[in-house]
Motif scaffolding. Sequence first.
Motif, PDB file in Angstrom:
ATOM      1  N   ALA A 698     -43.088  21.978 -25.405  1.00  0.00           N
ATOM      2  CA  ALA A 698     -42.803  22.737 -26.606  1.00  0.00           C
ATOM      3  C   ALA A 698     -43.855  22.505 -27.498  1.00  0.00           C
ATOM      4  CB  ALA A 698     -41.602  21.873 -27.466  1.00  0.00           C
ATOM      5  N   THR A 699     -44.347  23.467 -28.395  1.00  0.00           N
ATOM      6  CA  THR A 699     -45.556  23.316 -29.309  1.00  0.00           C
ATOM      7  C   THR A 699     -45.365  22.313 -30.185  1.00  0.00           C
ATOM      8  OG1 THR A 699     -45.882  25.802 -28.913  1.00  0.00           O
ATOM      9  CG2 THR A 699     -47.109  24.681 -30.726  1.00  0.00           C
ATOM     10  N   VAL A 700     -46.349  21.520 -30.452  1.00  0.00           N
ATOM     11  CA  VAL A 700     -46.196  20.623 -31.505  1.00  0.00           C
ATOM     12  C   VAL A 700     -46.709  20.670 -32.777  1.00  0.00           C
ATOM     13  CG1 VAL A 700     -46.447  17.924 -31.739  1.00  0.00           C
ATOM     14  CG2 VAL A 700     -46.264  18.828 -29.400  1.00  0.00           C
ATOM     15  N   LEU A 701     -45.902  20.795 -33.725  1.00  0.00           N
ATOM     16  CA  LEU A 701     -46.423  21.041 -35.014  1.00  0.00           C
ATOM     17  C   LEU A 701     -46.208  19.867 -36.013  1.00  0.00           C
ATOM     18  CD1 LEU A 701     -44.541  24.502 -35.643  1.00  0.00           C
ATOM     19  CD2 LEU A 701     -46.931  24.170 -34.563  1.00  0.00           C
ATOM     20  N   SER A 702     -46.950  20.006 -36.927  1.00  0.00           N
ATOM     21  CA  SER A 702     -46.863  19.011 -38.224  1.00  0.00           C
ATOM     22  C   SER A 702     -45.497  19.330 -38.924  1.00  0.00           C
ATOM     23  CB  SER A 702     -48.269  19.057 -39.160  1.00  0.00           C
ATOM     24  OG  SER A 702     -48.128  18.140 -40.085  1.00  0.00           O
ATOM     25  N   GLU A 719     -49.139  28.354 -35.656  1.00  0.00           N
ATOM     26  CA  GLU A 719     -50.532  28.280 -35.534  1.00  0.00           C
ATOM     27  C   GLU A 719     -51.283  27.457 -36.371  1.00  0.00           C
ATOM     28  OE1 GLU A 719     -48.802  31.049 -35.151  1.00  0.00           O
ATOM     29  OE2 GLU A 719     -48.661  31.351 -33.135  1.00  0.00           O
ATOM     30  N   ASP A 720     -51.039  27.899 -37.565  1.00  0.00           N
ATOM     31  CA  ASP A 720     -51.816  26.949 -38.669  1.00  0.00           C
ATOM     32  C   ASP A 720     -51.615  25.798 -39.012  1.00  0.00           C
ATOM     33  OD1 ASP A 720     -53.031  29.513 -38.838  1.00  0.00           O
ATOM     34  OD2 ASP A 720     -51.767  30.305 -40.537  1.00  0.00           O
ATOM     35  N   TYR A 721     -50.336  25.212 -38.315  1.00  0.00           N
ATOM     36  CA  TYR A 721     -49.790  23.704 -38.656  1.00  0.00           C
ATOM     37  C   TYR A 721     -49.900  22.953 -37.347  1.00  0.00           C
ATOM     38  CZ  TYR A 721     -48.749  25.600 -43.318  1.00  0.00           C
ATOM     39  OH  TYR A 721     -48.760  25.962 -44.735  1.00  0.00           O
ATOM     40  N   LEU A 722     -50.542  23.092 -35.975  1.00  0.00           N
ATOM     41  CA  LEU A 722     -50.765  22.540 -34.991  1.00  0.00           C
ATOM     42  C   LEU A 722     -50.834  21.167 -35.533  1.00  0.00           C
ATOM     43  CD1 LEU A 722     -52.654  24.699 -32.605  1.00  0.00           C
ATOM     44  CD2 LEU A 722     -50.063  24.505 -32.923  1.00  0.00           C
ATOM     45  N   GLN A 737     -53.417  18.592 -27.517  1.00  0.00           N
ATOM     46  CA  GLN A 737     -53.156  19.912 -26.946  1.00  0.00           C
ATOM     47  C   GLN A 737     -53.228  20.116 -25.443  1.00  0.00           C
ATOM     48  OE1 GLN A 737     -52.310  22.504 -29.076  1.00  0.00           O
ATOM     49  NE2 GLN A 737     -52.035  23.602 -27.219  1.00  0.00           N
ATOM     50  N   ASN A 738     -54.203  19.180 -24.792  1.00  0.00           N
ATOM     51  CA  ASN A 738     -54.299  19.284 -23.315  1.00  0.00           C
ATOM     52  C   ASN A 738     -52.978  18.951 -22.684  1.00  0.00           C
ATOM     53  OD1 ASN A 738     -56.911  20.043 -23.779  1.00  0.00           O
ATOM     54  ND2 ASN A 738     -57.620  18.017 -23.182  1.00  0.00           N
ATOM     55  N   SER A 739     -52.213  17.789 -23.339  1.00  0.00           N
ATOM     56  CA  SER A 739     -50.913  17.526 -22.857  1.00  0.00           C
ATOM     57  C   SER A 739     -49.925  18.681 -22.997  1.00  0.00           C
ATOM     58  CB  SER A 739     -50.357  16.191 -23.546  1.00  0.00           C
ATOM     59  OG  SER A 739     -51.304  15.280 -23.380  1.00  0.00           O
ATOM     60  N   VAL A 740     -49.956  19.559 -23.986  1.00  0.00           N
ATOM     61  CA  VAL A 740     -49.257  20.589 -24.311  1.00  0.00           C
ATOM     62  C   VAL A 740     -49.477  21.485 -23.225  1.00  0.00           C
ATOM     63  CG1 VAL A 740     -48.322  22.325 -25.874  1.00  0.00           C
ATOM     64  CG2 VAL A 740     -48.733  19.945 -26.722  1.00  0.00           C
ATOM     65  N   ASP A 741     -50.531  21.798 -22.888  1.00  0.00           N
ATOM     66  CA  ASP A 741     -51.096  22.853 -21.941  1.00  0.00           C
ATOM     67  C   ASP A 741     -50.528  22.697 -20.593  1.00  0.00           C
ATOM     68  OD1 ASP A 741     -52.096  24.160 -24.110  1.00  0.00           O
ATOM     69  OD2 ASP A 741     -53.995  23.712 -23.508  1.00  0.00           O
TER      70      ASP A 741
END
Length: 864
Positions: A698-702, A719-722, A737-741
């Motif tokens: 899952a993409t991690v957002l603020s 994408e503006d709130y990663l 981000q590397n972990s999410v990928d």
Amino acid sequence: MADQDDAGGQLFSSCVFTFVPSRDLQDTLIDELSKNVVNFGGQVVEQKRDKSLSLEKVTHIIANTIDFPQYGDASAMMIPVVKSSWVSASLTRNKQAQIRPYSPDPRLFFSEVVLSVADVPPTDKESIIGATMAMGGVDSENITKLVTHICALSLDHPKCQIALEKKLKAKIVLPHWFDDCFRLGKRIDEGPYLLPDAEILRARPEDDVPVPASQHLEGATSARPQYLPTPADSMTGVRPTLTVFDHKKVMLSWDLSITARLREIVQDLIQDGGGQLTESVDDCDFFICQYRDGDQYVRACHAGKNVGNLSWLYHLITQNEWTSPMRRLLHYPVPRDGIPGFKDQKITVSNYGGEARIYLENLITAAGATYTKTMKADNTHLITARDNSEKCEAARDWNIHMVNHLWIEESYAKCEMQSLTVSKYTHFPARTNLGEVIGQTFFDESKLRNMYYPGGPEKLTPAASRKRKMLDMANENAYSDGPAEGVAIGRQARKDFDVMKDTDADYATKTTEEFGVPAPAKRRATQVATPARGRHVRSGKENETPSTVSTGSRSAKDKAQKRLSDLAPDIALYEKEKKRGTKDGPGLWGGKRAADHIDRENLNRRSASSPADEDDDEGAAKKRAAKKARPTLPEIEMRVVLTGFKRWVNDKYKEDADRKKLRDLGIAVVTDGQPCDFLVAPHVVRTVKFLRNLSKGATVLSSDWIEKCLDSGKVPLPEDYLLQDKANEKKFDFKLQNSVDRAAKNKGRLLWNVPIYCTSCIKNGTDSYKAIADANGAIFLVYAARSGTTIKPTKPEEDEGAPEPVYLLSTASPEEKKLWPRFEAMARQGNMEPRVVASDWLLDVVMKQQVSFDKKYLVTNFFS
């Protein structure tokens, strides 16, 4: 003012009191209460020379304990026995208070509870109030200084707010406390149930609970004491002069295993206290023996003597206060061959400590079963104070019966093995060690008589005949079952009562003439009735209740429970069906559809029978169809999981409103474990929810993204709130981000088929680590002291490639250290490399989404 004085002076005009001195009712208090009673029209009867009570004219016995010889006689004659506080309460209200709430009988375990119920459903409220009153409590609709307990689900109710604002001493407890007390038939500590921070709601059942002191077992842990204890009130070791044997004759049976020297010491103590030893059963007052058999034992029981064992005699000497040998199980002679059914049983004990453990060991042996210190597969029963321990886990694995101490106590008290299907024997409150209520079970005299001394001689002495009739009447006046079994609530007795001469008809007639109310009906085929609840007067005054307690058909508790049990299936079905809508399927009986279906059937029947009404029916159908359609929600475009989101903390209404706003924007907030597109968090955390959903890619957002959606009513680009959290990335040594990928590529198979064990007693429990390991495809197993070999023994030549690693998550606690050698040996026998690591290894691997290993994670290095 004069009229008030005259009214007050008549408060106790028809009452004759006698007082029973005890440690809680000293002579100074008795003198003060006696003056008050006389000033308000009452009479006081002094004790006889031998300190016995004269009950012929007495209408009330003031005692703070039931430990006095004439308590059975009082129960037979239905004379109320009340605490000294009853006099004070009556004077305060200027009328005689109710009897039941002031009974000193410990079996009425709510006798000091004044209850007010707050935000509890009506049916539950009726049950709680009825059962509380049946066990000696009082219900109060309003909050006053007298209220001791407020039953509530939260602090939001006005009653709770009043108690907090006025700083009243009332305890605000969850309904769960009453439920657990009623199910056990005992009053447990309300500490874990107190709001606002109730322990049962925040603590896990497996967390440790302190082992309580056993206050009811003093001097009653063994039926065969090895020595004569030191008196309780002796500071120098010198025994004070005993008064408990004054004018009493004691007989020591031949089956007592005591030395001549000890017998001489006991004789001197009894004689110095004004008593004497005798060799005649007919002459004695106290008969001391070891076993429930023999001619002397049977004769003593038939004659109504006080029959106890050596432990009871020592207790009298130590405490210098009379107590019934029926009050504590190991104060009464033991059965020589045990209780029927216990001979082949092997029983062990868990979670009890100190005197409670010793008491249970001796009680198990006295019942005829075999006590084992350790538990094996051939054990038949486990008696435990909680349902969480190593023995409890083994009992579940080996199908061993697991019960609390009430089962063995009531089996012993009723002289037969009790059924294991009785719910109170298998009930374990989550945050309570049941050792706090051990030793409160009384003997059932009628069961003892039926089993060990049935019948009786044709001719008894007048004294023995009177004693036997008193016992029969006491049993008849008492409750035959339930938590208050054996309790007899007194009422005003008529002054001329003679138990040897008067019939039941005489008793009823004279009682009615004396007090204007009928005598209580004798219980024969029907059960004894529970006192009816008085009408509540909303003026703030006490109920106009006489000092006697009338009887009704049954208590509100029984009625409410029966009503609730009868309606429970219908209520459950109704709640389920009314939530269904037309989209849920072809079912007919869901809420609105049920009514629509009936309307359509009626319409069809009318159409078939009366064609002329067809137009009217069609018009009615059109009117129903004209109902405004419910607006449809937009399709779900994003599914999000929130963790650490603080906007909704302690505000359920705001959370519901915000969730609806998000849903209107096409965003669904899903629970952990469901498929999601985004993981929303204020910063990087190593929580179960964060790591599980990170593992799904899952993409991690603020959390600012959610805030923006709610505040603006629009959905900005995710994408503006990663999530950016350099501090925690540095702390945990990874790039988010590397972990999410990597997680997107791993697809939940990061630890595919990697065996990971976890000690059963690891800090924070095994469930959280299991959830994280399962989300990454690992093979997760719990490793405990009794865990068998789960790795197949394999020789190196039989295995392909080098030994693969196998991990054990552990801390450095002494209990877990004992498991390491066994785990390592098991791994090596399976040609695997054992690695006993800290749980941080798993958390870091999942956080980085990359399998790696460093020796710093080994427990020997991590916790050094």
